[in-house]
Write an enzyme that holds these catalytic residues in place. Structure first.
Site, PDB file in Angstrom:
ATOM      1  N   CYS A  73      -3.243  11.139   3.472  1.00 37.96           N
ATOM      2  CA  CYS A  73      -3.542  10.187   2.398  1.00 37.96           C
ATOM      3  C   CYS A  73      -3.340  10.913   0.987  1.00 37.96           C
ATOM      4  CB  CYS A  73      -4.939   9.856   2.375  1.00 37.96           C
ATOM      5  SG  CYS A  73      -5.525   8.961   3.772  1.00 37.96           S
TER       6      CYS A  73
ATOM      7  N   HIS B 101      -5.158   1.613   6.928  1.00 37.94           N
ATOM      8  CA  HIS B 101      -3.684   1.924   6.851  1.00 37.94           C
ATOM      9  C   HIS B 101      -2.999   2.210   8.154  1.00 37.94           C
ATOM     10  CE1 HIS B 101      -4.567   2.929   2.270  1.00 37.94           C
ATOM     11  NE2 HIS B 101      -4.165   1.682   2.260  1.00 37.94           N
TER      12      HIS B 101
ATOM     13  N   GLU C 189       0.919  -1.069  -0.023  1.00 37.62           N
ATOM     14  CA  GLU C 189       0.072   0.070   0.129  1.00 37.62           C
ATOM     15  C   GLU C 189       0.848   1.304  -0.068  1.00 37.62           C
ATOM     16  OE1 GLU C 189      -3.603   0.071   0.058  1.00 37.62           O
ATOM     17  OE2 GLU C 189      -3.481  -1.978  -0.608  1.00 37.62           O
TER      18      GLU C 189
HETATM   19  O1  SUG Z   1      -7.954   2.693  -0.287  1.00 41.07           O
HETATM   20  N1  SUG Z   1     -10.561   4.854  -0.262  1.00 41.07           N
HETATM   21  C1  SUG Z   1      -9.262   4.684  -0.095  1.00 41.07           C
HETATM   22  C2  SUG Z   1      -8.674   5.478   0.902  1.00 41.07           C
HETATM   23  C3  SUG Z   1      -7.299   5.481   0.891  1.00 41.07           C
HETATM   24  C4  SUG Z   1      -6.601   6.521   2.060  1.00 41.07           C
HETATM   25  N2  SUG Z   1      -5.340   6.409   1.983  1.00 41.07           N
HETATM   26  C5  SUG Z   1      -4.344   6.558   3.106  1.00 41.07           C
HETATM   27  N3  SUG Z   1      -4.897   6.266   4.308  1.00 41.07           N
HETATM   28  N4  SUG Z   1      -3.064   6.625   2.928  1.00 41.07           N
HETATM   29  C6  SUG Z   1      -8.641   3.317   0.214  1.00 41.07           C
HETATM   30  O2  SUG Z   1      -9.681   2.623   1.027  1.00 41.07           O
HETATM   31  C7  SUG Z   1     -12.720   4.404  -1.289  1.00 41.07           C
HETATM   32  C8  SUG Z   1     -13.282   4.572  -2.710  1.00 41.07           C
HETATM   33  C9  SUG Z   1     -14.910   4.229  -2.634  1.00 41.07           C
HETATM   34  O3  SUG Z   1     -15.408   3.609  -1.809  1.00 41.07           O
HETATM   35  O4  SUG Z   1     -15.436   4.675  -3.697  1.00 41.07           O
HETATM   36  C10 SUG Z   1     -11.359   4.412  -1.344  1.00 41.07           C
HETATM   37  O5  SUG Z   1     -10.677   3.580  -2.276  1.00 41.07           O
END
Ligand code: SUG
Length: 417
Positions: free
Chosen positions: A348, A231, A163
């Site tokens: 993020c 994460h 990730e």
């Molecule tokens: O991977 N949300 C992302 C959020 C990422 C956050 N990044 C960090 N914590 N670094 C994920 O879960 C949601 C998309 C949706 O549901 O349409 C999404 O992909």
């Protein structure tokens, strides 16, 4: 010019929507089916970049990826018109906005060849994210094309999930000096997926030519993942010699702190106790999904989501910290609500790269005038709203594709088309 930390923010793409694609990400699940506002979302992201520039921080950006991803759909022997709903949504996601997941970055002082190494993340645990890496890698190769200073790697192969920087922290006396790199992995078996596999972390440490004496692999707490910290950067963040962490971020916290202190005696570990801020509060407020940055004055600031300000437990703890002698001296709330509603806070949205900015392709480096131009393109081309049942709509698909092309052109990056 010396090495500095540059924050590269993902420009929030024109297809930003709430499709509920990420099990284990509570915000994404809670907002599944809501109507998104891509234009407002992207402008919120631009305002965050402007605020950081005004704080005297170095800022860069990445372009949105081409969505829907037609090559991925073709690989599944379908297309937008014919794919099932969940495949369509996965092909259309703007998830590349969360640049912390784009790659893991080991700055030059940490690597044996003296180059800054970047490895694109495979993001293979979530279907909608698993096809980001091709576009991301192309962009990294362009932005960091200077092979004298950078080495850009492709993703770790399956089945090991990676990730990127969301499960990675670096502690160092100052950004330009050698540091301790900390890889945080999860173990599967809980109610939600553990996205970062230890084998990916180890592979990246080898590829980046890190010194094993200054590298740590720490297990993320199962309780944190079960509480919605999909994460590690939802429960901990590091900057220079400071680690700011929730008490329940790591599976064996005392052993983790001891290992860190052995490798870096000057590390300052700020622990937020669970009886002041519960894991649920941390996940709801995204207190730790903040940019912990060193300002030009030398003071540290926490650039955190406005949701943290509205949570009395969180804000109360922070105000006490700032009033006391803690290393965080300033709190800077930013409104990134549209991204937050999908589980993406200020941290993020950015990828940290420690480098001499003149060695980076200047088209990816922000200044006020460029952000003005980018904001104009967003205001003109980004859809105002997207309802989930519009996702296959051909007029919307065309608008999203044209919006990105207009952005590439405005940034002289049509090579990425
Ligand atoms: O991977 N949300 C992302 C959020 C990422 C956050 N990044 C960090 N914590 N670094 C994920 O879960 C949601 C998309 C949706 O549901 O349409 C999404 O992909």
């Amino acid at each position: 010019m010396a090495l500095v930390e540059i924050n590269f923010d993902g420009i929030i793409g024109p297809s930003h929507n709430y499709a509920g694609l990420s099990p284990g990400n509570i915000a994404s699940a809670n907002n599944a089916g809501a109507i998104s506002q891509p234009r407002a979302a992207a402008l919120q992201g631009i305002e965050k970049m402007r605020a950081n520039l005004r704080l005297g921080l170095a800022q860069g950006f990445f372009m949105p990826l081409d969505r829907p991803n037609k090559a991925w759909l073709a690989g599944l022997a379908t297309d937008m018109a014919n794919a099932e709903l969940h495949i369509r949504a996965a092909a259309f996601s703007a998830s590349a906005m969360w640049a912390a997941n784009a790659a893991t970055v080991s700055p030059a002082p940490d690597t044996s060849d003296g180059k800054c190494h970047l490895s694109a993340a495979n993001l293979l645990t979530m279907a909608h994210r698993s096809h980001e890496w091709t576009g991301t890698l192309a962009q990294l190769k362009l932005a960091f094309a200077d092979e004298q200073h950078f080495a850009v790697h492709g993703p770790v192969p399956p089945p090991y999930g990676d990730e990127g920087a969301a499960n990675f922290m670096r502690l160092c006396p100052s950004h330009g000096e050698a540091g301790v790199e900390i890889f945080v992995y999860g173990k599967s078996g809980g109610p939600f997926p553990a996205r970062q596999h230890i084998e990916s972390s180890k592979a990246i440490a080898r590829a980046h030519q890190l010194d094993p004496e200054r590298t740590l692999f720490i297990q993320q707490s199962e309780a944190a993942i079960a509480a919605g910290a999909f994460h590690n950067d939802v429960v901990a963040v590091a900057n220079e010699r400071v680690l700011f962490t929730h008490e329940q971020a790591f599976e064996e916290p005392e052993a983790a702190y001891a290992a860190i202190r052995t490798k870096m005696p000057e590390a300052e570990i700020v622990i937020v106790p669970a009886d002041r801020v519960s894991l649920a509060d941390a996940v709801q407020s995204y207190l730790f999904n903040a940019q912990l940055v060193t300002l030009p004055s030398g003071e540290m600031a926490l650039i955190l989501p406005t949701e943290s300000q509205s949570n009395p437990n969180v804000w109360g703890w922070l105000e006490e910290h700032v009033a006391g002698n803690g290393p965080i001296r300033r709190l800077v709330p930013v409104d990134v609500r549209q991204s937050m509603a999908n589980g993406g806070g200020p941290a993020c949205l950015r990828l940290r790269v420690v480098a001499n900015p003149t060695t980076v392709d200047q088209r990816f480096i922000a200044d006020e005038a460029k952000l003005d131009r980018i904001a104009e393109v967003i205001a003109q081309y980004w859809p105002e709203s997207i309802a989930p049942d519009q996702i296959g709509n051909s007029a919307l698909v065309e608008q999203v594709q044209n919006a990105r092309l207009a952005m590439l052109e405005a940034c002289d990056l049509s090579a990425l088309a």
